[in-house]
Design a protein around this motif. Sequence first.
Motif, PDB file in Angstrom:
ATOM      1  N   GLY A  65       3.544   2.361  -3.440  1.00 61.95           N
ATOM      2  CA  GLY A  65       2.672   1.259  -3.069  1.00 61.95           C
ATOM      3  C   GLY A  65       3.450  -0.049  -3.009  1.00 61.95           C
ATOM      4  N   ALA A  66       3.191  -0.839  -1.984  1.00 61.28           N
ATOM      5  CA  ALA A  66       3.964  -2.059  -1.767  1.00 61.28           C
ATOM      6  C   ALA A  66       3.741  -3.111  -2.846  1.00 61.28           C
ATOM      7  N   GLN A  72       6.625  -1.181 -12.749  1.00 60.51           N
ATOM      8  CA  GLN A  72       5.642  -0.172 -12.340  1.00 60.51           C
ATOM      9  C   GLN A  72       6.265   0.864 -11.419  1.00 60.51           C
ATOM     10  N   ARG A  73       7.193   0.440 -10.574  1.00 59.55           N
ATOM     11  CA  ARG A  73       7.889   1.391  -9.708  1.00 59.55           C
ATOM     12  C   ARG A  73       8.625   2.432 -10.546  1.00 59.55           C
ATOM     13  N   GLN A  74       9.292   1.975 -11.597  1.00 61.67           N
ATOM     14  CA  GLN A  74      10.024   2.896 -12.466  1.00 61.67           C
ATOM     15  C   GLN A  74       9.070   3.869 -13.154  1.00 61.67           C
ATOM     16  N   GLU A  75       7.937   3.337 -13.608  1.00 63.22           N
ATOM     17  CA  GLU A  75       6.955   4.187 -14.273  1.00 63.22           C
ATOM     18  C   GLU A  75       6.363   5.208 -13.312  1.00 63.22           C
ATOM     19  N   LEU A  94       4.287   1.707   1.321  1.00 62.13           N
ATOM     20  CA  LEU A  94       2.997   1.712   2.012  1.00 62.13           C
ATOM     21  C   LEU A  94       2.258   0.424   1.676  1.00 62.13           C
ATOM     22  N   THR A  95       1.782  -0.283   2.685  1.00 60.78           N
ATOM     23  CA  THR A  95       1.066  -1.533   2.472  1.00 60.78           C
ATOM     24  C   THR A  95      -0.436  -1.308   2.386  1.00 60.78           C
ATOM     25  N   HIS A  96      -1.120  -2.296   1.841  1.00 61.42           N
ATOM     26  CA  HIS A  96      -2.584  -2.211   1.761  1.00 61.42           C
ATOM     27  C   HIS A  96      -3.195  -2.204   3.160  1.00 61.42           C
ATOM     28  N   GLN A  97      -2.561  -2.901   4.098  1.00 65.63           N
ATOM     29  CA  GLN A  97      -3.068  -2.925   5.472  1.00 65.63           C
ATOM     30  C   GLN A  97      -3.050  -1.525   6.087  1.00 65.63           C
ATOM     31  N   ALA A 116      -1.936  -2.229  -2.696  1.00 66.82           N
ATOM     32  CA  ALA A 116      -1.400  -0.879  -2.505  1.00 66.82           C
ATOM     33  C   ALA A 116      -0.686  -0.465  -3.788  1.00 66.82           C
ATOM     34  N   ILE A 117      -1.322   0.383  -4.570  1.00 69.25           N
ATOM     35  CA  ILE A 117      -0.794   0.789  -5.874  1.00 69.25           C
ATOM     36  C   ILE A 117      -0.460   2.282  -5.911  1.00 69.25           C
ATOM     37  N   SER A 118      -1.383   3.110  -5.420  1.00 67.02           N
ATOM     38  CA  SER A 118      -1.173   4.561  -5.464  1.00 67.02           C
ATOM     39  C   SER A 118       0.113   4.937  -4.739  1.00 67.02           C
TER      40      SER A 118
END
Length: 325
Positions: A65-66, A72-75, A94-97, A116-118
Amino acid sequence: MRPRQKHRWLRWMWVALTLALVVSFVLTALAPALAASDSSTSSSSSSPAATGEAAGSGRTVVVLGADLTEAQRQEVLRLLGLDPATWDGEPLVLTHQEEVALVGDYVPRQQLGSRAISSVRVEPAAPGSGIRVETKHITWVAPEMYAEALATAGVKDAVVYVAAPFDVSGTAALAGIYKAYEISAGESLDAQRKDLGAREIGVMVRIAQEIGNPEKAGQFLTLLKERMAEHPPTSREEILALIRELEQDLGIQLSDPLREELATLVEKLRDAGIDWQAVTTQLQQVREQVNRFLGDDTPILKGFFNQAWNWLLQVVDAIRSWFGQ
């Protein structure tokens, strides 16, 4: 050997054979469910992607997720079964858009969120192995739901991991899965079928919210597709009758508006020209989870165990006849 001792020996042998038969039958019946359960909870650190090996053609692809922070990326990489310290791959973003463009018309705004988190990891699986999905910190989209939508979109033989650093609905992750799969498989998915998969997610999330059970919502659609493959409905009345029949089988009740929305989805699925036998083949593991989930008060499972029990009694009677019991 004395007659009494011989009779006792034969009786104990009959008991031992019967017990062995019962144990063998139970283990055979439970093996698929145990294997599916183990695969859904086991660590992915020894999976083909983590070791650098490929399970089939294609390659492993990670989409993050962007809006994740660096921590958080590491986690998320760890939750996806990768060691950030040693993994040398380059994740896509991946962006929210992009998420809104795919599922924005079908998912309520509160479920879709604003970031964009997932994140996902997709790796090829052996030909004929179907679709398997595992999730971490995904609250409203069960693995079965993703598998259903992916099969509708034309995804074949893939292992999919979906994760977030904290609890999220997971409704937008489908866009990341599509993106990763197309690169992993080296082919583009049909745009209409991708849209149908996104529509499925939206309907299944609403079913999950209404009945309070995401897993059962996914399993509902699994059974619905199986029945469509066996006996394709030709009218909306037949579709609604099938939906009500499955509601009864699973012990749930949908509202009339949601039932009508589901019927509309089924009509679109029916008219899309999809090979439903191929879809159900890809959903083999999902079907095993459905069979494991169904209670013993449902006609499907009850019928299976009634047949199995009758078979067992016949075998026991045959054994007894061998010893003249």
